[in-house]
Write a protein that holds these residues in place. Structure first.
Motif, PDB file in Angstrom:
ATOM      1  N   LEU A  85      14.187  -5.563  -4.326  1.00  0.00           N
ATOM      2  CA  LEU A  85      12.821  -5.313  -3.881  1.00  0.00           C
ATOM      3  C   LEU A  85      11.897  -5.186  -5.090  1.00  0.00           C
ATOM      4  N   ILE A  86      10.728  -5.805  -4.997  1.00  0.00           N
ATOM      5  CA  ILE A  86       9.679  -5.634  -5.998  1.00  0.00           C
ATOM      6  C   ILE A  86       8.547  -4.855  -5.343  1.00  0.00           C
ATOM      7  N   PRO A  87       8.451  -3.547  -5.579  1.00  0.00           N
ATOM      8  CA  PRO A  87       7.368  -2.761  -4.964  1.00  0.00           C
ATOM      9  C   PRO A  87       6.012  -3.221  -5.498  1.00  0.00           C
ATOM     10  N   ILE A  88       5.051  -3.313  -4.606  1.00  0.00           N
ATOM     11  CA  ILE A  88       3.693  -3.714  -4.975  1.00  0.00           C
ATOM     12  C   ILE A  88       2.756  -2.536  -4.707  1.00  0.00           C
ATOM     13  N   TYR A  89       2.086  -2.102  -5.756  1.00  0.00           N
ATOM     14  CA  TYR A  89       1.152  -0.986  -5.650  1.00  0.00           C
ATOM     15  C   TYR A  89      -0.289  -1.479  -5.821  1.00  0.00           C
ATOM     16  N   ARG A  90      -1.196  -0.771  -5.222  1.00  0.00           N
ATOM     17  CA  ARG A  90      -2.616  -1.074  -5.408  1.00  0.00           C
ATOM     18  C   ARG A  90      -2.964  -0.908  -6.890  1.00  0.00           C
ATOM     19  N   ASN A  91      -3.645  -1.893  -7.441  1.00  0.00           N
ATOM     20  CA  ASN A  91      -4.007  -1.904  -8.867  1.00  0.00           C
ATOM     21  C   ASN A  91      -2.773  -1.935  -9.779  1.00  0.00           C
ATOM     22  N   GLY A  92      -1.717  -2.602  -9.307  1.00  0.00           N
ATOM     23  CA  GLY A  92      -0.494  -2.724 -10.096  1.00  0.00           C
ATOM     24  C   GLY A  92      -0.635  -3.746 -11.213  1.00  0.00           C
ATOM     25  N   GLU A  93       0.432  -3.921 -11.988  1.00  0.00           N
ATOM     26  CA  GLU A  93       0.404  -4.828 -13.135  1.00  0.00           C
ATOM     27  C   GLU A  93       0.139  -6.266 -12.717  1.00  0.00           C
ATOM     28  N   ARG A  94       0.726  -6.675 -11.606  1.00  0.00           N
ATOM     29  CA  ARG A  94       0.509  -8.022 -11.069  1.00  0.00           C
ATOM     30  C   ARG A  94       0.017  -7.901  -9.635  1.00  0.00           C
ATOM     31  N   ALA A  95      -0.949  -8.697  -9.282  1.00  0.00           N
ATOM     32  CA  ALA A  95      -1.506  -8.663  -7.930  1.00  0.00           C
ATOM     33  C   ALA A  95      -0.465  -9.134  -6.918  1.00  0.00           C
ATOM     34  N   LYS A  96      -0.637  -8.695  -5.678  1.00  0.00           N
ATOM     35  CA  LYS A  96       0.294  -9.074  -4.622  1.00  0.00           C
ATOM     36  C   LYS A  96       0.381 -10.586  -4.477  1.00  0.00           C
ATOM     37  N   PHE A 130      14.154   2.673   0.293  1.00  0.00           N
ATOM     38  CA  PHE A 130      14.146   3.428  -0.952  1.00  0.00           C
ATOM     39  C   PHE A 130      13.363   4.727  -0.733  1.00  0.00           C
ATOM     40  N   PRO A 131      13.973   5.707  -0.083  1.00  0.00           N
ATOM     41  CA  PRO A 131      13.232   6.938   0.227  1.00  0.00           C
ATOM     42  C   PRO A 131      12.756   7.686  -1.013  1.00  0.00           C
ATOM     43  N   GLY A 132      13.386   7.438  -2.144  1.00  0.00           N
ATOM     44  CA  GLY A 132      12.986   8.131  -3.362  1.00  0.00           C
ATOM     45  C   GLY A 132      11.861   7.464  -4.110  1.00  0.00           C
ATOM     46  N   LEU A 133      11.386   6.300  -3.639  1.00  0.00           N
ATOM     47  CA  LEU A 133      10.342   5.558  -4.338  1.00  0.00           C
ATOM     48  C   LEU A 133       8.984   6.228  -4.164  1.00  0.00           C
ATOM     49  N   GLN A 134       8.167   6.199  -5.195  1.00  0.00           N
ATOM     50  CA  GLN A 134       6.798   6.721  -5.097  1.00  0.00           C
ATOM     51  C   GLN A 134       6.032   5.958  -4.018  1.00  0.00           C
ATOM     52  N   ARG A 135       5.338   6.683  -3.155  1.00  0.00           N
ATOM     53  CA  ARG A 135       4.647   6.035  -2.037  1.00  0.00           C
ATOM     54  C   ARG A 135       3.134   5.982  -2.212  1.00  0.00           C
ATOM     55  N   ASN A 136       2.591   6.720  -3.181  1.00  0.00           N
ATOM     56  CA  ASN A 136       1.152   6.703  -3.387  1.00  0.00           C
ATOM     57  C   ASN A 136       0.688   5.299  -3.753  1.00  0.00           C
ATOM     58  N   HIS A 137      -0.258   4.770  -2.990  1.00  0.00           N
ATOM     59  CA  HIS A 137      -0.848   3.444  -3.222  1.00  0.00           C
ATOM     60  C   HIS A 137       0.167   2.301  -3.044  1.00  0.00           C
ATOM     61  N   LEU A 138       1.292   2.564  -2.381  1.00  0.00           N
ATOM     62  CA  LEU A 138       2.287   1.517  -2.141  1.00  0.00           C
ATOM     63  C   LEU A 138       1.820   0.594  -1.016  1.00  0.00           C
ATOM     64  N   LEU A 139       1.705  -0.695  -1.309  1.00  0.00           N
ATOM     65  CA  LEU A 139       1.298  -1.677  -0.305  1.00  0.00           C
ATOM     66  C   LEU A 139       2.492  -2.229   0.468  1.00  0.00           C
ATOM     67  N   GLY A 140       3.643  -2.254  -0.179  1.00  0.00           N
ATOM     68  CA  GLY A 140       4.846  -2.838   0.407  1.00  0.00           C
ATOM     69  C   GLY A 140       5.707  -3.391  -0.717  1.00  0.00           C
ATOM     70  N   ALA A 141       6.594  -4.327  -0.370  1.00  0.00           N
ATOM     71  CA  ALA A 141       7.465  -4.907  -1.399  1.00  0.00           C
ATOM     72  C   ALA A 141       7.918  -6.290  -0.984  1.00  0.00           C
ATOM     73  N   TYR A 142       8.082  -7.148  -1.957  1.00  0.00           N
ATOM     74  CA  TYR A 142       8.738  -8.433  -1.730  1.00  0.00           C
ATOM     75  C   TYR A 142      10.231  -8.240  -1.950  1.00  0.00           C
ATOM     76  N   GLY A 143      11.020  -8.759  -1.037  1.00  0.00           N
ATOM     77  CA  GLY A 143      12.460  -8.757  -1.197  1.00  0.00           C
ATOM     78  C   GLY A 143      12.940 -10.173  -1.473  1.00  0.00           C
ATOM     79  N   TYR A 144      13.716 -10.333  -2.521  1.00  0.00           N
ATOM     80  CA  TYR A 144      14.286 -11.646  -2.820  1.00  0.00           C
ATOM     81  C   TYR A 144      15.745 -11.472  -3.205  1.00  0.00           C
ATOM     82  N   TRP A 145      16.483 -12.580  -3.279  1.00  0.00           N
ATOM     83  CA  TRP A 145      17.932 -12.512  -3.457  1.00  0.00           C
ATOM     84  C   TRP A 145      18.379 -13.142  -4.770  1.00  0.00           C
TER      85      TRP A 145
END
Length: 356
Positions: A85-96, A130-145
Motif C-alpha cells: 500500500l502507498i498511503p496518500i495524504y493531503r499535501n503529500g510529497e507526490r499528488a494522488k 493498517f490500524p497503526g497508520l496515521q490517519r490525519n489528512h489520509l485520502l486513501g492508498a494505492y495498492g499494487y503487487w
C-alpha cells in the motif's frame, strides 16, 4: 568453452548457471561464501522498481516485472506475491494523480506477468488494513503487487541448480589477478587459463581490475543500503514517501517481524559495511512520522546493510544508473551493476556478449 566466473553473489551464480546450461565448462570463484554479502542484504523484494519510472527507465522496469514472474514460477517455496500500500495524504510529497499515473503505468508494463492489478483503497479501508497508520489528512492508498523472497535461500537454490548443471563453485577462493589477453585467473593456490573470464564481483569488480592493471570506461559508485528489523508481524507491505525527498521506504512483513528499509548513503570502500547511527535514526524517524505507535532505537532487534554498485561513466559522473553495463576486453567481460530481480536476464546478456 572454458569459463571463469568471478563473484558468488546472485549475478555470479546466475551467470555460472547460464553458461553451464549452455554446455560450457564453468568455474565460479567466490572470495568468501556464496550469497554472503550484497545479495543477502537486499530488501527481500523481487520487483520492477516503481521509483525508476520517475527517471524514465521503462525498459528496466518492464524487464524486472517480467523476470519476477520467472522467479515465482521456478521457486514458489521461496517467493510469494505481496501487496503493498502507498498511503496518500493531503499535501503529500507526490499528488494522488501522479502516484496513480505511475501505478497504472506499472500495471501496463507488467501485462502478462500474472500478477493482480492495482486498486485504490478508501481511507476507511486503509485504516482497517493498517490500524497503526496515521490517519490525519489520509485520502486513501494505492495498492499494487510485487513479490517478496528469502534472498539468501533463493540464492543458494540457484547455486544448487548451477551445480546440477555442471558448474564448479569454489568458495573461499579469492581471485588475486586476471589477464584479459591470456585468460589467466590467479588465485592464492594456483592459476588457470580460460576462454572467457566474467568479472561479476559486484562492489569488488573495480578493485579487481585495479589490482590487475586493467582499465575500464566505467567506475562504480558504492551506495550503502541499510535496514532495521523490529518486532510485530504485518500481513502486507507499506511504501512510505519521504517528505522533501524523492525516495521511498518499505515497511514489510519479515516472518514474525517487520523490516524497514532502505537508505542510500555513499560508501567510501567495500570494508565495514554496517548501518550508521544516522541511518537508523532516519529509518525510525520516518516510520514514526507515518505510524501512530512509535518505535525507538531500543526496539530494534536486528539490522543489516549491503553495498549496491551503481554504474557511472568516467566521462560523465552524473550518468549513474541501476541498469547493468557489460564491457568486453579480449577474453574478459566486466559486468557492472545489476539488480537481484533481473540477474537471470543479465546472465543471458553476458552469454550473448561472450559469443561476439
Amino acid at each position: 568453452m572454458k569459463v571463469a566466473v568471478i563473484g558468488g553473489g546472485i549475478n555470479g551464480v546466475m551467470t555460472a548457471w547460464a553458461f553451464a546450461r549452455h554446455g560450457d565448462s564453468v568455474d565460479l570463484y567466490e572470495k568468501g561464501h556464496l550469497m554472503s554479502a550484497t545479495s543477502r542484504a537486499s530488501t527481500k523484494m523481487l520487483h520492477g522498481g516503481l521509483r525508476y519510472l520517475e527517471h524514465g527507465h521503462l525498459a528496466l522496469v518492464r524487464e524486472a516485472l517480467q523476470e519476477r514472474s520467472w522467479w515465482i514460477r521456478q521457486a514458489p517455496h521461496l517467493v510469494r506475491p505481496l501487496e503493498l500500500l502507498i498511503p496518500i495524504y493531503r499535501n503529500g510529497e507526490r499528488a494522488k494523480w501522479l502516484v496513480g499515473a505511475g501505478i497504472r503505468l506499472y500495471d501496463l508494463l507488467a501485462t502478462g506477468s500474472g500478477f493482480p492489478r492495482s486498486r485504490w483503497y478508501a481511507a476507511a479501508d486503509v485504516a482497517e488494513s493498517f490500524p497503526g497508520l496515521q490517519r490525519n489528512h489520509l485520502l486513501g492508498a494505492y495498492g499494487y503487487w510485487d513479490a517478496q523472497m528469502d534472498d539468501y535461500q533463493l540464492g543458494l537454490w540457484a547455486a544448487e541448480k548451477a551445480r546440477e548443471s555442471g558448474a564448479r563453485l569454489h568458495e573461499q577462493s579469492p581471485v588475486l589477478r586476471l589477464d584479459p589477453t591470456t585468460g589467466e585467473v590467479s588465485t592464492a593456490g594456483a592459476g588457470a587459463c580460460y576462454d572467457r573470464i566474467i568479472n561479476v564481483a559486484g562492489p569488488w569488480a573495480e578493485e579487481l581490475l585495479i589490482r590487475s592493471g586493467v582499465t575500464s570506461a566505467y567506475r562504480l559508485d558504492l551506495i550503502r543500503g541499510s535496514h532495521i528489523v523490529v518486532s510485530g508481524r504485518l500481513e502486507q507491505g507499506c511504501v512510505l514517501q519521504v517528505p522533501g525527498e524523492k525516495r521511498i521506504l518499505f515497511v514489510l512483513p519479515h516472518g514474525e517481524e517487520t523490516l524497514l528499509g532502505t537508505t542510500e548513503v555513499r560508501q567510501e570502500s567495500t570494508e565495514k559495511c554496517a548501518p550508521s547511527d544516522d541511518e537508523i535514526e532516519y529509518l525510525v524517524g520516518n516510520y514514526n512520522r507515518c505510524f501512530r505507535e512509535k518505535i525507538a532505537c531500543s526496539d530494534i532487534i536486528g539490522s543489516f546493510a549491503g553495498i549496491r554498485p551503481i554504474v557511472a561513466s568516467k566521462t560523465d559522473f552524473s550518468a549513474a544508473s541501476r541498469e547493468a553495463v557489460i564491457e568486453r576486453h579480449d577474453k574478459l567481460i566486466n559486468v557492472f551493476g545489476g539488480k537481484w530481480t533481473t540477474s537471470r536476464a543479465l546472465a543471458e546478456a553476458v552469454i550473448t556478449k561472450s559469443q561476439h
